[in-house]
Design a protein around this motif. Structure first.
Motif, PDB file in Angstrom:
ATOM      1  N   TRP A 129       9.520 -76.736  75.070  1.00  6.77           N
ATOM      2  CA  TRP A 129      10.973 -76.570  75.254  1.00  6.77           C
ATOM      3  C   TRP A 129      11.658 -77.810  74.699  1.00  6.77           C
ATOM      4  CZ3 TRP A 129      13.330 -74.174  80.326  1.00  6.77           C
ATOM      5  CH2 TRP A 129      14.723 -74.162  80.250  1.00  6.77           C
ATOM      6  N   SER A 160      14.805 -79.814  74.411  1.00  6.44           N
ATOM      7  CA  SER A 160      16.141 -79.904  75.035  1.00  6.44           C
ATOM      8  C   SER A 160      16.922 -81.107  74.515  1.00  6.44           C
ATOM      9  CB  SER A 160      16.005 -79.985  76.550  1.00  6.44           C
ATOM     10  OG  SER A 160      15.298 -81.154  76.916  1.00  6.44           O
ATOM     11  N   ILE A 161      16.307 -81.869  73.624  1.00  5.92           N
ATOM     12  CA  ILE A 161      17.010 -83.037  73.082  1.00  5.92           C
ATOM     13  C   ILE A 161      17.712 -82.613  71.794  1.00  5.92           C
ATOM     14  CG2 ILE A 161      16.747 -85.453  72.367  1.00  5.92           C
ATOM     15  CD1 ILE A 161      14.126 -85.436  74.066  1.00  5.92           C
ATOM     16  N   VAL A 162      18.749 -81.832  71.960  1.00  8.97           N
ATOM     17  CA  VAL A 162      19.535 -81.349  70.829  1.00  8.97           C
ATOM     18  C   VAL A 162      20.869 -80.874  71.409  1.00  8.97           C
ATOM     19  CG1 VAL A 162      18.388 -79.090  71.010  1.00  8.97           C
ATOM     20  CG2 VAL A 162      19.556 -79.683  68.907  1.00  8.97           C
ATOM     21  N   LYS A 163      21.949 -81.219  70.744  1.00  8.90           N
ATOM     22  CA  LYS A 163      23.255 -80.854  71.298  1.00  8.90           C
ATOM     23  C   LYS A 163      23.543 -79.380  71.059  1.00  8.90           C
ATOM     24  CE  LYS A 163      25.313 -85.272  71.753  1.00  8.90           C
ATOM     25  NZ  LYS A 163      26.122 -86.315  71.128  1.00  8.90           N
ATOM     26  N   GLY A 192      14.916 -85.774  78.072  1.00 11.11           N
ATOM     27  CA  GLY A 192      15.170 -84.350  77.853  1.00 11.11           C
ATOM     28  C   GLY A 192      16.463 -83.855  78.482  1.00 11.11           C
ATOM     29  N   ARG A 193      17.119 -84.729  79.317  1.00 12.92           N
ATOM     30  CA  ARG A 193      18.380 -84.299  79.931  1.00 12.92           C
ATOM     31  C   ARG A 193      19.562 -85.034  79.315  1.00 12.92           C
ATOM     32  NH1 ARG A 193      19.622 -85.344  86.247  1.00 12.92           N
ATOM     33  NH2 ARG A 193      19.900 -87.400  85.330  1.00 12.92           N
ATOM     34  N   THR A 194      19.293 -85.815  78.279  1.00 17.54           N
ATOM     35  CA  THR A 194      20.346 -86.657  77.704  1.00 17.54           C
ATOM     36  C   THR A 194      21.375 -85.833  76.925  1.00 17.54           C
ATOM     37  OG1 THR A 194      18.795 -87.077  75.895  1.00 17.54           O
ATOM     38  CG2 THR A 194      18.961 -88.759  77.606  1.00 17.54           C
ATOM     39  N   ALA A 195      20.933 -84.756  76.278  1.00 16.66           N
ATOM     40  CA  ALA A 195      21.860 -83.952  75.471  1.00 16.66           C
ATOM     41  C   ALA A 195      22.345 -82.711  76.230  1.00 16.66           C
ATOM     42  CB  ALA A 195      21.198 -83.525  74.162  1.00 16.66           C
ATOM     43  N   ILE A 196      21.500 -82.152  77.075  1.00 14.49           N
ATOM     44  CA  ILE A 196      21.876 -80.955  77.847  1.00 14.49           C
ATOM     45  C   ILE A 196      21.752 -81.308  79.326  1.00 14.49           C
ATOM     46  CG2 ILE A 196      21.339 -78.523  78.306  1.00 14.49           C
ATOM     47  CD1 ILE A 196      20.264 -78.306  75.455  1.00 14.49           C
ATOM     48  N   TYR A 233      17.915 -76.110  85.489  1.00 16.07           N
ATOM     49  CA  TYR A 233      17.007 -75.110  84.911  1.00 16.07           C
ATOM     50  C   TYR A 233      15.569 -75.321  85.399  1.00 16.07           C
ATOM     51  CZ  TYR A 233      20.870 -74.241  81.548  1.00 16.07           C
ATOM     52  OH  TYR A 233      22.080 -73.943  80.963  1.00 16.07           O
ATOM     53  N   ILE A 290      20.236 -71.374  75.907  1.00 17.34           N
ATOM     54  CA  ILE A 290      19.588 -71.896  77.126  1.00 17.34           C
ATOM     55  C   ILE A 290      18.351 -72.723  76.767  1.00 17.34           C
ATOM     56  CG2 ILE A 290      18.369 -71.244  79.254  1.00 17.34           C
ATOM     57  CD1 ILE A 290      21.344 -70.782  79.501  1.00 17.34           C
ATOM     58  N   VAL A 349      12.168 -81.024  83.483  1.00 15.15           N
ATOM     59  CA  VAL A 349      12.632 -81.904  82.415  1.00 15.15           C
ATOM     60  C   VAL A 349      12.256 -83.354  82.753  1.00 15.15           C
ATOM     61  CG1 VAL A 349      14.958 -82.183  83.415  1.00 15.15           C
ATOM     62  CG2 VAL A 349      14.622 -82.399  80.937  1.00 15.15           C
ATOM     63  N   MET A 364      19.703 -79.349  82.321  1.00 19.19           N
ATOM     64  CA  MET A 364      18.259 -79.123  82.257  1.00 19.19           C
ATOM     65  C   MET A 364      17.568 -79.263  83.615  1.00 19.19           C
ATOM     66  SD  MET A 364      17.088 -78.052  79.385  1.00 19.19           S
ATOM     67  CE  MET A 364      15.329 -78.333  79.665  1.00 19.19           C
TER      68      MET A 364
END
Lengths: 277, 277
Positions: A193, A195-198, B161-165, B171, A215, B88, B168
């Motif tokens: 997964w 998740s490091i992307v805006k 992994g929670r820096t951009a979203i 989730y 998501i 995350v 997370m």
């Protein structure tokens, strides 16, 4: 033999009353009630064990992807597992964007690199150095990337079960992610997964409209090997917490009750359960 | 025989290089690398089938709970499954509040009734009438309720992994819910997610502080029977969408590509897959 044959007319009154409420105006309510009864489906010890084996051996895969293609029948099954996740008000808010184009993957990878550099600055100097060396995605190496989204306006503005907690539809799509992940693991596929992307950059790369929420962006593929433990645990970043410290009774933080709880004693006794599967 | 004995010193260079990055300053990196290799774990056809059987037979249970107590060993295993959800940055943000007190359950039930009445007003007249007759919770009938929460500040302010979203961590707790639900199904336990309750009232009933997010309030117990299909489907509220309509390729809404896709053909061919498990 289906349940209605088995049950005949001797249906328990309590069950009927309950189900009839749903079809207050329909004449064939009884038949519908019976049709929806499931034949009793039991899980053998081996089947239970298989579920736990999947849960405990699932990993967030970043670095062991092989280029081997994923057969369509495997991907089809895994997508069906995702599609059978629970969803609030049965709205099934998810879509699945299957990404195989190198061009699209490269755009997402560029967006990752940008967000990753920004993230590194957020950690204190020592942790930042370790952070920069962690392998956190397999976008280009994995043969398939899949973006699971949430369409918040699907089925209209008012959704059963979303009236008090507005984020329930997002949670439904997350359940689809977890179903996907577990089915993939059982099929021998690694999933990571990213998740490091805006979100706005992910939207731009995949042409996702503003009202759709991305998501999860998942890297999917066969792997050279799975790790025994989560990589962040092995790397010494964080340890797994003891489950018994996370369980309370009747009220938040109720350790005085917890100490005397047979369930806590059982949890402590079972501490190696995940390793036995 | 563990993996390091099997592999000896002839470790593939590519694997080592990758893993060494995580321990740049530690002398025993090689040993740690090998320790974390998993012996190859395959899933037999029967084991895969068991996973799919669990996924496809999981239901949101509202009305079939029996009062029978849940043995501690069963609840312990199901909680371990939840605790092994992905999280995350490995932050494991969840707690599990096990509710057995009638007094606490009654408070939650009162909060449900209030939110349910408010919700009914939101539907148009015809739908509102049907809505009021649906059975949407089993708070008092189920022997155990479990609230799964998210502690957003666990492990500190910056999380891998929670820096951009930022969502997370929420989730992650949802993934724990889904693991819990699947393990419960395999154990023969019904689970119903009660989302028609305001968070501040749930917090008040369970003594949950403001900075902790209640993610899911679950009713848990053995059941007289499971339904074959989701109740909202049988009630004619909504139908299950065809999976092939939800899958795009490389870009959002790319049906022109999808029509020619062998994966779509396979998905259509597999339309009864969920019924075969």
């Amino acid at each position: 033999m289906n349940p209605s044959q088995k049950t005949g007319l001797r249906v328990k009154r309590s069950v009927l009353d309950r189900r009839l409420l749903i079809f207050p105006t329909k004449g064939n309510a009884v038949e519908k009630v019976l049709d929806n009864h499931q034949e009793e489906i039991f899980f053998s010890e081996e089947e239970k064990q298989a579920l736990y084996k999947t849960v405990f051996n699932r990993r967030d895969v970043r670095g062991q992807f092989k280029a081997d293609p994923i057969p369509d029948d495997v991907l089809s099954r895994v997508l069906y597992a995702a599609h059978h996740a629970p969803s609030v008000g049965f709205m099934q808010p998810w879509n699945f964007i299957v990404v195989r184009s190198d061009e699209v993957k490269k755009k997402v990878h560029t967006a990752f690199n940008k967000a990753h550099d920004e993230a590194a600055e957020m950690f204190e100097s020592e942790k930042s150095e370790v952070y920069r060396k962690l392998k956190l995605e397999g976008i280009l190496e994995s043969p398939v990337n899949i973006c699971i989204t949430c369409d918040r306006s699907r089925t209209g503005p008012v959704v059963i079960g979303r009236t008090a907690i507005k984020t329930m539809d997002l949670y439904s799509s997350v359940c689809a992610v977890q179903n996907f992940w577990l089915a993939a693991r059982a099929e021998g596929l690694g999933v990571g997964w990213v998740s490091i992307v805006k979100q706005q950059e992910l939207r731009a790369a995949l042409g996702i409209p503003k009202d759709i929420i991305p998501i999860a962006y998942l890297c999917v593929g066969y792997v050279s090997h799975f790790y025994k433990e989560p990589e962040l645990k092995t790397a010494g970043w964080l340890d797994r917490m003891p489950l018994e410290d996370l369980v309370y009774f009747d009220q938040w933080e109720n350790p005085s009750t917890a100490e005397k709880e047979p369930l806590i004693a059982k949890i402590i006794e079972d501490k190696d359960f995940s390793r036995s599967c």
